[in-house]
Structures are given as structure tokens and as C-alpha cells.
Design an enzyme around this catalytic site. Structure first.
Site, PDB file in Angstrom:
ATOM      1  N   ARG A  37       0.819  -1.210   0.000  1.00  0.00           N
ATOM      2  CA  ARG A  37       0.000   0.000   0.000  1.00  0.00           C
ATOM      3  C   ARG A  37       0.858   1.268   0.000  1.00  0.00           C
ATOM      4  O   ARG A  37       0.322   2.374  -0.114  1.00  0.00           O
ATOM      5  CB  ARG A  37      -0.933  -0.009   1.204  1.00  0.00           C
ATOM      6  N   CYS A  38       2.165   1.124   0.108  1.00  0.00           N
ATOM      7  CA  CYS A  38       3.088   2.260   0.201  1.00  0.00           C
ATOM      8  C   CYS A  38       3.767   2.492  -1.146  1.00  0.00           C
ATOM      9  O   CYS A  38       4.427   1.605  -1.683  1.00  0.00           O
ATOM     10  CB  CYS A  38       4.130   1.970   1.278  1.00  0.00           C
TER      11      CYS A  38
END
Length: 131
Positions: free
Chosen positions: A10-11
Site C-alpha cells: 500500500r506504500c
């Protein structure tokens, strides 16, 4: 070359770092550390090998850092490690380990320090060109 990335899909920084490793022709071992966090010994080894202090390896943004009172300068490294192990989201990312060293790859192109030279440019998600 062997490589391991402690990854959060998600980063964006973590995704760019993983893509840079693959761009260099290396398929790393991907450890999604939120689901499979390192144990205390491994976390200490990563932080030490990257040349960081424990406080330097804590992520503040988007974490319970302030709620847990981790901004208290009197907390020991053991206290901080306990918090990181109890709340893996506090572990800054991505840590990458290769045969050439270990780095906390923020920004993502820090990973180039521990990869063989890339021979063609790489474009990050935001359009920035590296290499």
C-alpha cells in the site's frame, strides 16, 4: 544476487523500491511485514545493518506513534522496539537487504546503493526518472 524487501504494497515508496529491484534484474524475497513482521532479533539486525538508531527506524506518519507516546525522548530503545513489534505499522519501510548491504530505502532510489548498476532509466510511479 540475493535480495529481501520488507514490503508494504500500500506504500508508494515500497512499491517503487520493489520495482527498482526488479528493474535491476533481481527477483527479491518479498516479506509483507505487516502480515509477517520480523522478530525482535531480526528487526534489531536490520536497523543495525542499515546504520540507523531505533528511533530512526520508526514510522510516524499514519501510525499510532503519538497516541502511544513514542515522541517521549526518555523512552529506551527496548521500549521503542516493544512498540514496533506490537504495532508493525510503526516499522518504517521498506528495509531492503542484498549481498551489498542493508538500507531503509526512503526515498526509494536509496536502494540503488545496494544493487548492481542499472543500465537503463527507471520511471517511478510519480513520473520521476531514476538512472
Amino acid at each position: 544476487m540475493n535480495a529481501v524487501i520488507y514490503h508494504n504494497p500500500r506504500c508508494g515508496t515500497s512499491r517503487n523500491t520493489l520495482a527498482l529491484i526488479r528493474h535491476a534484474g533481481i527477483e527479491p524475497e518479498v516479506i509483507e511485514y505487516l502480515a509477517d513482521p520480523p522478530d525482535r532479533s531480526r528487526l534489531v539486525d536490520l536497523i543495525t545493518a542499515a546504520g540507523l538508531g531505533v528511533r530512526d527506524a520508526i514510522r510516524q506518519k499514519g501510525t499510532p506513534y503519538l497516541e502511544l507516546g513514542l515522541d517521549d525522548a526518555t523512552l529506551s530503545d527496548d521500549d521503542l522496539l516493544d512498540a514496533m513489534l506490537a504495532n508493525p505499522i510503526l516499522i518504517n519501510r521498506p528495509f531492503v537487504q542484498t549481498d551489498m548491504g542493508t538500507r531503509l530505502c526512503r526515498p526509494s532510489d536509496v536502494v540503488l546503493q545496494i544493487l548492481p548498476p542499472i543500465t537503463r532509466p527507471f520511471t517511478k510511479e510519480d513520473g520521476e526518472v531514476v538512472g
